[in-house]
Design a protein around this motif. Structure first.
Motif, short mmCIF file in Angstrom:
data_model
loop_
_atom_site.label_atom_id
_atom_site.label_comp_id
_atom_site.label_asym_id
_atom_site.label_seq_id
_atom_site.Cartn_x
_atom_site.Cartn_y
_atom_site.Cartn_z
N ASN A 116 -67.17 11.85 -9.96
CA ASN A 116 -67.72 12.32 -8.69
C ASN A 116 -66.64 12.83 -7.72
O ASN A 116 -66.95 13.27 -6.62
CB ASN A 116 -68.57 11.23 -8.01
CG ASN A 116 -67.76 9.97 -7.74
OD1 ASN A 116 -66.54 9.97 -7.73
ND2 ASN A 116 -68.47 8.87 -7.53
N SER A 170 -69.44 4.95 -6.56
CA SER A 170 -68.79 5.04 -7.87
C SER A 170 -69.80 4.80 -8.98
O SER A 170 -70.64 3.91 -8.88
CB SER A 170 -67.71 3.97 -7.99
OG SER A 170 -66.80 4.10 -6.94
N ARG A 194 -49.25 1.82 -7.32
CA ARG A 194 -49.64 3.23 -7.48
C ARG A 194 -48.60 4.11 -6.81
O ARG A 194 -47.68 3.61 -6.17
CB ARG A 194 -51.03 3.46 -6.87
CG ARG A 194 -51.13 3.16 -5.39
CD ARG A 194 -52.51 3.48 -4.82
NE ARG A 194 -52.63 3.14 -3.42
CZ ARG A 194 -53.69 3.43 -2.68
NH1 ARG A 194 -54.71 4.08 -3.21
NH2 ARG A 194 -53.74 3.09 -1.40
N PHE A 195 -48.76 5.40 -6.93
CA PHE A 195 -47.73 6.30 -6.44
C PHE A 195 -47.53 6.16 -4.93
O PHE A 195 -46.40 6.17 -4.44
CB PHE A 195 -48.03 7.75 -6.80
CG PHE A 195 -46.87 8.65 -6.52
CD1 PHE A 195 -45.80 8.70 -7.40
CD2 PHE A 195 -46.81 9.41 -5.36
CE1 PHE A 195 -44.70 9.50 -7.13
CE2 PHE A 195 -45.71 10.21 -5.09
CZ PHE A 195 -44.66 10.26 -5.98
N THR A 196 -48.63 6.04 -4.17
CA THR A 196 -48.49 5.96 -2.72
C THR A 196 -48.28 4.53 -2.23
O THR A 196 -48.40 4.26 -1.03
CB THR A 196 -49.73 6.54 -1.99
OG1 THR A 196 -50.86 5.73 -2.32
CG2 THR A 196 -50.00 7.97 -2.40
N VAL A 205 -68.33 12.21 -1.53
CA VAL A 205 -68.11 11.11 -2.46
C VAL A 205 -69.33 10.20 -2.44
O VAL A 205 -69.70 9.67 -1.40
CB VAL A 205 -66.84 10.31 -2.12
CG1 VAL A 205 -66.76 9.06 -2.96
CG2 VAL A 205 -65.63 11.18 -2.36
N PRO A 260 -62.17 2.56 -15.82
CA PRO A 260 -62.78 2.89 -17.11
C PRO A 260 -61.82 3.44 -18.18
O PRO A 260 -61.95 3.08 -19.36
CB PRO A 260 -63.85 3.94 -16.74
CG PRO A 260 -64.19 3.62 -15.32
CD PRO A 260 -62.90 3.19 -14.70
N PRO A 261 -60.84 4.29 -17.83
CA PRO A 261 -59.97 4.81 -18.89
C PRO A 261 -59.10 3.74 -19.57
O PRO A 261 -58.52 4.01 -20.61
CB PRO A 261 -59.08 5.83 -18.15
CG PRO A 261 -59.84 6.21 -16.93
CD PRO A 261 -60.57 4.96 -16.54
N GLU A 268 -55.79 9.54 -4.30
CA GLU A 268 -55.94 8.12 -4.60
C GLU A 268 -57.09 7.50 -3.82
O GLU A 268 -57.80 6.63 -4.33
CB GLU A 268 -54.61 7.39 -4.36
CG GLU A 268 -53.55 7.79 -5.38
CD GLU A 268 -52.25 6.99 -5.26
OE1 GLU A 268 -52.14 6.14 -4.35
OE2 GLU A 268 -51.35 7.23 -6.09
N PRO A 270 -62.55 9.57 -11.07
CA PRO A 270 -63.96 9.33 -11.32
C PRO A 270 -64.68 10.67 -11.21
O PRO A 270 -64.35 11.48 -10.33
CB PRO A 270 -64.38 8.36 -10.22
CG PRO A 270 -63.27 8.31 -9.24
CD PRO A 270 -62.06 8.92 -9.84
N SER A 306 -58.87 2.76 0.42
CA SER A 306 -58.27 3.67 -0.55
C SER A 306 -57.90 2.93 -1.84
O SER A 306 -58.17 3.41 -2.95
CB SER A 306 -57.03 4.32 0.06
OG SER A 306 -56.26 4.94 -0.94
N ILE A 342 -67.09 7.98 -20.75
CA ILE A 342 -66.80 7.12 -19.60
C ILE A 342 -67.10 7.93 -18.34
O ILE A 342 -67.11 9.16 -18.40
CB ILE A 342 -65.33 6.61 -19.59
CG1 ILE A 342 -64.33 7.77 -19.66
CG2 ILE A 342 -65.07 5.62 -20.70
CD1 ILE A 342 -62.87 7.34 -19.45
N ALA A 388 -60.97 2.15 -3.94
CA ALA A 388 -61.46 3.33 -4.65
C ALA A 388 -60.56 3.64 -5.85
O ALA A 388 -61.03 3.99 -6.93
CB ALA A 388 -61.48 4.54 -3.70
N TYR A 389 -59.27 3.45 -5.63
CA TYR A 389 -58.30 3.77 -6.68
C TYR A 389 -58.46 2.84 -7.89
O TYR A 389 -58.54 3.29 -9.02
CB TYR A 389 -56.89 3.66 -6.10
CG TYR A 389 -55.80 3.96 -7.09
CD1 TYR A 389 -55.43 5.28 -7.37
CD2 TYR A 389 -55.12 2.95 -7.75
CE1 TYR A 389 -54.42 5.57 -8.27
CE2 TYR A 389 -54.11 3.23 -8.66
CZ TYR A 389 -53.77 4.54 -8.91
OH TYR A 389 -52.78 4.81 -9.81
N GLY A 415 -60.16 7.77 -5.58
CA GLY A 415 -60.20 7.08 -6.88
C GLY A 415 -59.41 7.78 -7.97
O GLY A 415 -59.44 7.37 -9.13
N GLY A 464 -61.68 3.61 -9.69
CA GLY A 464 -61.66 4.91 -10.35
C GLY A 464 -60.79 4.93 -11.60
O GLY A 464 -61.07 5.66 -12.56
N GLN A 465 -59.73 4.12 -11.59
CA GLN A 465 -58.80 4.11 -12.71
C GLN A 465 -59.13 3.04 -13.76
O GLN A 465 -58.41 2.88 -14.74
CB GLN A 465 -57.36 3.89 -12.19
CG GLN A 465 -56.87 5.01 -11.29
CD GLN A 465 -56.97 6.38 -11.93
OE1 GLN A 465 -56.47 6.60 -13.04
NE2 GLN A 465 -57.65 7.31 -11.27
#
Lengths: 433, 482
Positions: free
Chosen positions: A110, B41, B316-318, B38, B395-396, A86, A108, B385, A38, B388-389, A89, B392-393
């Motif tokens: 990157n 993605s 999320r945490f924030t 960055v 695919p897992p 965060e 991610p 933000s 992934i 992006a979060y 990502g 980013g989270q």
């Protein structure tokens, strides 16, 4: 990269030789596993500090310190560690055990450079903010309370450990005592960081869609400049041999049927008997064909019966937990659990039963190796507890070496009355007769 | 892991625990952050899979994943607690599939599976029943044989059934020892009232006691049919070979009756006043609470956008909720919010917990923080933000065979397709600030909020009364507030 659509997947089970590792001049060891299944990666940082490094008065400080590592450093002030991660990502968490504190970043691929920047700053330049310390005390008190409110395991284990260990710091729970959480000082925390958060006391594992060369370059840029420190003092206390059964009772009014926890002293994970004890635990409790299920759950004595043996730097405990079915007394359940354990010591096990739990272990191994996070966490865990990550890949074979005689021998050696602590959690305590 | 404490825990206050399972576990007003280097993605797409129609018309999906030599086989049946005539029916039927099948006794099946390290787990939720087999690739024949028997020919042995019922009833009492394990069931009952979405998947101690083998057989016959289910296989196998095996196991299986499904779009509740369900647990050392109302359907086109907005509020945490209640105030170990979508409706919930003495303070702060959605709204930096979060989270969540099989099962049950994965990133990218304002106005319940508080009622009754019309129940009373 895009997965699945470009080409048919090929067999790619991770092998020991896929792991690259290098050590920086400051003693920080870094392990890298390239895995592009992934487009994500992770960084797991293992610090060799846990509740075993504490003393009365600062119980729980390893875990509290774990929280403080997120609360501000030189470049990234309070809240900025999380906000920066965060926004790139990434997500993170951390966990503390009796032996270690582990910080986990998932991002991610990157975002790798950002993660290095964030981690290096809190390792080198943590800035413990007094205001954040006070609000974090409330957070950790809530964490402690919610564990006791929702988990019978937590409730009984905390009391049982304090009886099973007379001397060793495994005597208290990882989260610590309420009064200690309320009382430690800024100086205590600063000293803790200085003592334990040195690069030579850490192991870094990175797995995912990264390249070794890139990780090396970033490690040299961000981690290499952090100076090594004198190694922390060793934990000296060795728990004296237990010479007779110990008992503890905990009352909790909302408990609907009694819970029994048994705990036997067993050697450290690095001891040769680890594999036999681990297989023995599986025989007792894993799957509906297990001895506990067949003898206790299926016979309506218990609604659950489990075992737990944590990996551990020092000799620790082999736990058994049973939850009584309705109308079954604590005493009846306790005797039934003990009877099953004693049966292994007196009558041994069959080759077929041993084959069964070896297959279960193999299945567990594959499941662990199915995710980049499972790989990172397990590689680090094996490196620290067994002293060598390659033992992870040898684990199926190490389990295979165990014989029925080994199982019987470890049962006879460790799972005996004189070496046992019994915990009972119930709504009412029997009155004096 | 039992001796481990996490900086934060992933808890789902709405999770339906497997009855009798015993968990030994122990786990913003953002300024623009400068993140250098960055790049865009990396894209994440649905892994390729084959759709195959078996000889009997049953459509199955086969997805090859060769990372480890394991296979997951999932069957998902369109029958859940919404189909219950007697509460707990779907769930207990799913559990009873494993009490022996095609003449092979329960203990023999368990021994055979355990011996090869394999497992078959069954469960149900509101709208589905699930049978999942996990095995090593080399054991597919053995496990598939048992899997098909369990699915098609369960024996529903009456002796084993009586034992199961008794354990499940005791298990319900044990679940009520943990407010976190049961609070979602109270909330659904409060919100949905007489609608099937109020049905607790677990049933209750009275209804489970009443269930009979005849009812099990009728439920199984009515819903466990090839026309009302699908099978998904993910892992290390050969597609042609697996197709042959599946045809052998299921190709002769014909539907025998018409499946009747309730129309869940009918009689959905309208929440006309704020209400509080106060669940008394006299020895509670903290108050566990949920605040919320109705949410969204699974097929809602704004699902992805709401995921992003909720990430900012409590995902999320924030997030605002966690930042205010945990980080700033130190009132709790964690505060979160989220939408739980169903096929025809859904719920939205804010969830947290705090010590008894700060119950009011925590509820008020949660409400005040929630109100920021309307009072202040979201700024661009926070939106960027959160985008992006969530990307980013993402695919897992779809990395293992089990996760991918679960995704395919949900696609069947809730009627979405590969676009859910393949369009996810584009939908996130396309979300504008103006859109977030529309989403907040349209979907987040603002009036007539519903509250469930589990705690020491003597100590918090006065607090509870400040938020709406209070109904008090004892946590040990049968059921979940009916």
């Amino acid at each position: 990269m895009t997965i699945g659509l470009l080409s048919a997947p090929t067999v790619s089970a991770t092998q020991a030789e896929d792991i690259n590792s290098f050590t920086l001049d400051n003693g920080m060891k870094i392990m890298v596993l390239e895995d592009s299944s992934i487009p994500n990666a992770n960084m797991y940082i293992f610090w060799k500090v846990g509740s075993r490094n504490e003393v009365p008065g600062i119980t729980g400080i390893s875990h509290f310190f774990e929280h403080m590592m997120f609360n501000g450093s030189k470049k990234f002030g309070p809240k900025m560690f999380d906000r920066t991660m965060e926004a790139a990502g990434g997500a993170n968490n951390a966990y503390t055990t009796e032996d270690m504190t582990v910080y986990t970043d998932w991002f991610p691929a990157n975002g790798l450079k950002t993660i290095f920047d964030l981690e290096a700053d809190r390792i080198a330049n943590l800035d413990i903010n007094p205001v954040m310390v006070e609000s974090e005390r409330g957070v950790v008190q809530s964490e402690r309370t919610t564990g006791l409110e929702n988990s019978n395991w937590r409730t009984i284990q905390e009391a049982l450990k304090s009886v099973a260990f007379a001397a060793h710091p495994y005597s208290w729970s990882v989260i610590g005592y309420e009064s200690d959480i309320a009382a430690w000082t800024l100086e205590d925390l600063q000293q803790y960081h200085k003592t334990y958060y040195a690069p030579n006391n850490a192991l870094v594992v990175i797995t995912g869609d990264v390249k070794l060369a890139e990780v090396k370059a970033l490690a040299n840029q961000y981690f290499a400049p952090i100076p090594a420190q004198a190694p922390p003092k060793a934990v000296r206390t060795i728990e004296p041999e237990q010479k007779g059964e110990r008992r503890v009772f905990v009352k909790k009014e909302s408990v609907s049927t009694p819970n029994i926890m048994l705990a036997y002293h067993v050697p450290a994970t690095s001891h040769a008997d680890y594999y036999a004890l681990d297989l023995l635990a599986s025989m007792l409790s894993e799957g509906n064909s297990s001895r506990f299920y067949q003898a206790l759950v299926d016979k309506q004595l218990a609604v659950a019966a489990e075992t737990y043996m944590p990996m551990s730097f020092d000799p620790n405990l082999f736990y058994v937990l049973g939850v009584a079915n309705a109308g079954v007394s604590a005493e009846t359940l306790e005797q039934a659990l003990i009877e099953q354990i004693n049966l292994i010591a007196t009558q041994g096990v069959t080759q077929q039963e041993l084959e069964k739990v070896k297959n279960i272990k193999l299945m567990d191994f594959y499941r662990t190796m199915e995710t980049i996070n499972g790989k990172a966490n397990t590689l680090g865990t094996y490196e620290l507890y067994f002293g060598d990550y390659t033992k992870l890949f040898n684990a199926p074979e190490a389990y295979n070496q165990v014989t029925p005689a080994d199982i019987q021998r470890v049962a006879q050696t460790y799972l005996i009355k004189a070496n046992r602590t019994v915990g009972v959690l119930a709504a009412t305590e029997e009155s004096d007769k | 892991m039992k001796t481990i404490t996490h900086r934060r825990i992933k808890i789902s206050l709405s999770a339906i625990a497997f009855a009798c399972s015993l968990s030994l576990s122990g786990c913003a007003n953002t300024q623009k952050t400068s993140v250098d280097d960055v790049v865009a993605s990396p894209s994440f797409a649905m892994p390729s899979y084959q759709s195959v129609t078996l000889d009997n018309g049953l459509n199955v999906k086969l997805m090859v994943q060769k990372e480890v030599p394991l296979v997951t086989i999932d069957a998902v049946v369109r029958a859940g607690a919404v189909n219950d005539v007697t509460s707990g029916m779907a769930y207990i039927t799913s559990q009873s599939l494993m009490l022996g099948a095609a003449g092979q006794a329960k203990a023999d099946i368990e021994q055979q599976l355990d011996f090869i390290g394999a497992s078959i787990d069954t469960t149900a939720d509101l709208e589905g029943s699930y049978i999942r087999a996990n095995m090593m690739s080399k054991d597919v024949d053995t496990v598939l044989d048992i899997f098909s028997h369990v699915l098609r020919q369960p024996d529903f042995d009456s002796t084993e059934f009586d034992k199961l019922k008794q354990r499940e009833i005791v298990g319900l009492s044990q679940q009520k020892e943990s407010p976190r394990a049961v609070i979602g069931r109270y909330f659904n009952k409060l919100v949905f009232g007489e609608h099937p979405y109020a049905n607790p998947v677990s049933g209750n101690s009275d209804t489970i006691a009443k269930l009979t083998v005849a009812e099990l057989r009728a439920f199984h016959k009515g819903y466990y049919q090839p026309s009302n289910m699908t099978i998904n296989v993910v892992g290390d196998f050969d597609v042609a070979d697996m197709t042959v095996k599946l045809n052998k196991a299921f190709g002769d299986w014909q539907a025998t009756e018409t499946v009747i499904q309730p129309d869940l779009s009918q009689n959905l509740p309208t929440l006309t006043k704020p209400r509080v369900l106060l669940v008394d647990k006299p020895d509670a050392i903290e108050t566990t609470f949920l605040i919320g109302g109705l949410g969204i359907r699974y097929d809602n086109p704004d699902y992805v956008g709401l995921t992003v907005v909720n990430t900012i509020l409590g995902g999320r945490f924030t997030s605002w909720l966690n930042d205010e209640l945990r980080v700033n105030a130190g009132l709790t170990y964690g505060a979160r919010s989220g939408f739980d979508p169903y096929a025809q409706s859904g719920v939205f919930k804010i969830s947290t917990f705090t010590k008894l003495s700060t119950t009011k303070e925590a509820i008020d702060l949660a409400l005040k923080t929630y109100a920021r959605l309307w009072e202040k709204g979201i700024d661009q930096a926070t939106l960027d933000s959160a985008k992006a979060y969530v990307k980013g989270q993402f695919p897992p969540k779809y990395e293992t065979s089990g996760q991918l099989a679960g995704l395919l099962s949900d696609m069947y049950l809730y009627g979405f397709n590969d676009d859910f994965i393949n369009q996810f990133q584009a939908k996130v990218d396309g979300l504008t600030l103006a859109e977030t304002q529309r989403l907040i106005k349209q979907y987040f319940p603002q009036q007539n909020l519903q509250f469930v508080l589990i705690g020491n009622a003597d100590k918090i009754a006065e607090v509870a009364a400040q938020y709406g019309e209070v109904t008090k129940v004892d946590i040990t009373a049968t059921g979940f507030g009916q």
